[in-house]
Structure formats: C-alpha cells, structure tokens
Write a protein that holds these residues in place. Structure first.
Motif, PDB file in Angstrom:
ATOM      1  N   THR A  57       0.831  -1.202   0.000  1.00 32.97           N
ATOM      2  CA  THR A  57       0.000   0.000   0.000  1.00 32.97           C
ATOM      3  C   THR A  57       0.866   1.254   0.000  1.00 32.97           C
ATOM      4  N   LEU A  58       1.905   1.240   0.805  1.00 35.90           N
ATOM      5  CA  LEU A  58       2.837   2.372   0.849  1.00 35.90           C
ATOM      6  C   LEU A  58       3.524   2.564  -0.510  1.00 35.90           C
ATOM      7  N   GLU A  59       3.916   1.467  -1.118  1.00 36.57           N
ATOM      8  CA  GLU A  59       4.551   1.537  -2.445  1.00 36.57           C
ATOM      9  C   GLU A  59       3.589   2.109  -3.483  1.00 36.57           C
ATOM     10  N   ALA A  60       2.331   1.683  -3.446  1.00 33.64           N
ATOM     11  CA  ALA A  60       1.333   2.201  -4.379  1.00 33.64           C
ATOM     12  C   ALA A  60       1.106   3.694  -4.160  1.00 33.64           C
ATOM     13  N   ALA A  61       1.088   4.126  -2.907  1.00 33.57           N
ATOM     14  CA  ALA A  61       0.899   5.546  -2.604  1.00 33.57           C
ATOM     15  C   ALA A  61       2.065   6.375  -3.139  1.00 33.57           C
ATOM     16  N   ILE A  62       3.273   5.844  -3.032  1.00 34.86           N
ATOM     17  CA  ILE A  62       4.450   6.561  -3.567  1.00 34.86           C
ATOM     18  C   ILE A  62       4.353   6.678  -5.081  1.00 34.86           C
ATOM     19  N   ILE A  63       3.970   5.594  -5.755  1.00 32.60           N
ATOM     20  CA  ILE A  63       3.857   5.625  -7.222  1.00 32.60           C
ATOM     21  C   ILE A  63       2.787   6.616  -7.657  1.00 32.60           C
ATOM     22  N   ILE A  64       1.652   6.625  -6.963  1.00 36.57           N
ATOM     23  CA  ILE A  64       0.570   7.558  -7.313  1.00 36.57           C
ATOM     24  C   ILE A  64       1.018   8.995  -7.103  1.00 36.57           C
ATOM     25  N   SER A  65       1.694   9.265  -6.003  1.00 38.86           N
ATOM     26  CA  SER A  65       2.145  10.640  -5.763  1.00 38.86           C
ATOM     27  C   SER A  65       3.180  11.071  -6.791  1.00 38.86           C
ATOM     28  N   VAL A  66       4.045  10.176  -7.225  1.00 45.52           N
ATOM     29  CA  VAL A  66       5.027  10.504  -8.266  1.00 45.52           C
ATOM     30  C   VAL A  66       4.317  10.807  -9.583  1.00 45.52           C
ATOM     31  N   LEU A  67       3.320   9.992  -9.925  1.00 48.21           N
ATOM     32  CA  LEU A  67       2.565  10.248 -11.160  1.00 48.21           C
ATOM     33  C   LEU A  67       1.854  11.602 -11.119  1.00 48.21           C
ATOM     34  N   LEU A  68       1.228  11.903  -9.986  1.00 43.97           N
ATOM     35  CA  LEU A  68       0.524  13.179  -9.878  1.00 43.97           C
ATOM     36  C   LEU A  68       1.491  14.361  -9.938  1.00 43.97           C
ATOM     37  N   GLU A  69       2.637  14.236  -9.313  1.00 42.14           N
ATOM     38  CA  GLU A  69       3.631  15.311  -9.351  1.00 42.14           C
ATOM     39  C   GLU A  69       4.224  15.464 -10.752  1.00 42.14           C
ATOM     40  N   LEU A  70       4.406  14.365 -11.441  1.00 42.84           N
ATOM     41  CA  LEU A  70       4.899  14.422 -12.825  1.00 42.84           C
ATOM     42  C   LEU A  70       3.913  15.179 -13.713  1.00 42.84           C
ATOM     43  N   LEU A  71       2.627  14.914 -13.524  1.00 43.54           N
ATOM     44  CA  LEU A  71       1.619  15.634 -14.306  1.00 43.54           C
ATOM     45  C   LEU A  71       1.647  17.121 -14.002  1.00 43.54           C
ATOM     46  N   ASN A  72       1.925  17.488 -12.769  1.00 42.07           N
ATOM     47  CA  ASN A  72       2.073  18.913 -12.435  1.00 42.07           C
ATOM     48  C   ASN A  72       3.285  19.521 -13.128  1.00 42.07           C
ATOM     49  N   LYS A  73       4.403  18.793 -13.114  1.00 37.18           N
ATOM     50  CA  LYS A  73       5.653  19.319 -13.687  1.00 37.18           C
ATOM     51  C   LYS A  73       5.553  19.524 -15.191  1.00 37.18           C
ATOM     52  N   VAL A  74       4.859  18.611 -15.882  1.00 38.82           N
ATOM     53  CA  VAL A  74       4.738  18.746 -17.336  1.00 38.82           C
ATOM     54  C   VAL A  74       3.517  19.566 -17.733  1.00 38.82           C
ATOM     55  N   GLU A  75       2.901  20.175 -16.730  1.00 41.40           N
ATOM     56  CA  GLU A  75       1.750  21.056 -16.919  1.00 41.40           C
ATOM     57  C   GLU A  75       0.612  20.380 -17.673  1.00 41.40           C
ATOM     58  N   GLN A  76       0.280  19.182 -17.208  1.00 40.71           N
ATOM     59  CA  GLN A  76      -0.842  18.424 -17.768  1.00 40.71           C
ATOM     60  C   GLN A  76      -1.788  17.955 -16.646  1.00 40.71           C
ATOM     61  N   PRO A  77      -2.272  18.895 -15.828  1.00 44.76           N
ATOM     62  CA  PRO A  77      -3.100  18.492 -14.680  1.00 44.76           C
ATOM     63  C   PRO A  77      -4.442  17.878 -15.086  1.00 44.76           C
ATOM     64  N   GLN A  78      -4.854  18.051 -16.331  1.00 45.79           N
ATOM     65  CA  GLN A  78      -6.140  17.493 -16.758  1.00 45.79           C
ATOM     66  C   GLN A  78      -6.123  15.959 -16.760  1.00 45.79           C
ATOM     67  N   TYR A  79      -4.927  15.362 -16.755  1.00 48.56           N
ATOM     68  CA  TYR A  79      -4.828  13.901 -16.756  1.00 48.56           C
ATOM     69  C   TYR A  79      -4.836  13.296 -15.355  1.00 48.56           C
ATOM     70  N   LYS A  80      -4.883  14.134 -14.319  1.00 48.60           N
ATOM     71  CA  LYS A  80      -4.930  13.625 -12.952  1.00 48.60           C
ATOM     72  C   LYS A  80      -6.173  12.766 -12.715  1.00 48.60           C
ATOM     73  N   LYS A  81      -7.269  13.144 -13.339  1.00 49.90           N
ATOM     74  CA  LYS A  81      -8.499  12.376 -13.137  1.00 49.90           C
ATOM     75  C   LYS A  81      -8.335  10.944 -13.626  1.00 49.90           C
ATOM     76  N   TRP A  82      -7.502  10.743 -14.670  1.00 49.13           N
ATOM     77  CA  TRP A  82      -7.283   9.394 -15.180  1.00 49.13           C
ATOM     78  C   TRP A  82      -6.435   8.560 -14.213  1.00 49.13           C
ATOM     79  N   VAL A  83      -5.541   9.218 -13.515  1.00 50.61           N
ATOM     80  CA  VAL A  83      -4.771   8.517 -12.478  1.00 50.61           C
ATOM     81  C   VAL A  83      -5.722   8.039 -11.388  1.00 50.61           C
ATOM     82  N   TRP A  84      -6.616   8.922 -10.948  1.00 49.73           N
ATOM     83  CA  TRP A  84      -7.550   8.546  -9.888  1.00 49.73           C
ATOM     84  C   TRP A  84      -8.570   7.513 -10.364  1.00 49.73           C
ATOM     85  N   ILE A  85      -8.964   7.594 -11.619  1.00 48.55           N
ATOM     86  CA  ILE A  85      -9.865   6.566 -12.165  1.00 48.55           C
ATOM     87  C   ILE A  85      -9.166   5.203 -12.141  1.00 48.55           C
ATOM     88  N   GLY A  86      -7.875   5.191 -12.487  1.00 55.63           N
ATOM     89  CA  GLY A  86      -7.104   3.953 -12.431  1.00 55.63           C
ATOM     90  C   GLY A  86      -6.959   3.415 -11.016  1.00 55.63           C
TER      91      GLY A  86
END
Length: 103
Positions: A57-86
């Motif tokens: 669970t901790l590993e999954a939380a780290i991966i999700i937070s990295v994905l969300l931060e990556l979307l922020n860095k590349v200025e593509q926040p509209q794809y965050k909903k797809w991360v949460w859907i997954g």
C-alpha cells in the motif's frame, strides 16, 4: 481460581497440537477442524500478511504521488483524473477478486 476439568485440559492440548493444521486449513479455504462438536478457535492474526499489505500500500501511494507530481511538472493536470480513475478501478477490481476467491 477456577479449576479446569480433565476434558477441558485435554481439549486445549489437542487444540495446541492441531493449531498449525487448522491455520493451513483456514488459509487454503478448507473446512475448520471440529473437536468434540466445537470448531477450534486458534485466534488467527496474520502479522506477516499485514506487513506485506502495508508495504504494498505504501509503495502504491508513492507511485501515485510521483505520477501526480509528474503531471504537475509537465503542466498536464487534466490527466490527474485518469490517475484517480485507475486507482479506484484497480482497488474495486482487487476487492472483487478477493471476494470471489473467498466465496
């Protein structure tokens, strides 16, 4: 102090000897062992399984937070909903699989 009868003492000895067998039977979904008409209760609590689940669970939380931060860095926040859907669909699928295995 309450005195225990001979039968009760023998029952505990049998339960102690059969505890590993009962644990295996409960893990693999077999029927629990019955002694003198009563199911043996050995107080199962799987600490190793709990620790593995916590680690995953901790590993999954780290991966999700990295994905969300990556979307922020590349200025593509509209794809965050797809991360949460997954995340939600994966969690629901996992729960469905667990229930189907237990039934």
């Amino acid at each position: 102090k309450r005195k225990e009868g001979k039968g009760r003492k023998e029952g505990r000895m049998v339960a102690g000897v059969l505890a590993p067998i009962i644990r295996r039977s409960l893990i693999y979904g077999q029927e629990p062992i019955v002694v003198d008409g009563e199911k043996l209760d050995v107080g199962l609590f799987a600490v190793p399984a709990m620790m593995i689940t916590f680690r995953e669970t901790l590993e999954a939380a780290i991966i999700i937070s990295v994905l969300l931060e990556l979307l922020n860095k590349v200025e593509q926040p509209q794809y965050k909903k797809w991360v949460w859907i997954g995340v939600i669909s994966g969690s629901l699928l996992s729960l469905l699989l667990a229930v189907s295995v237990l039934l």
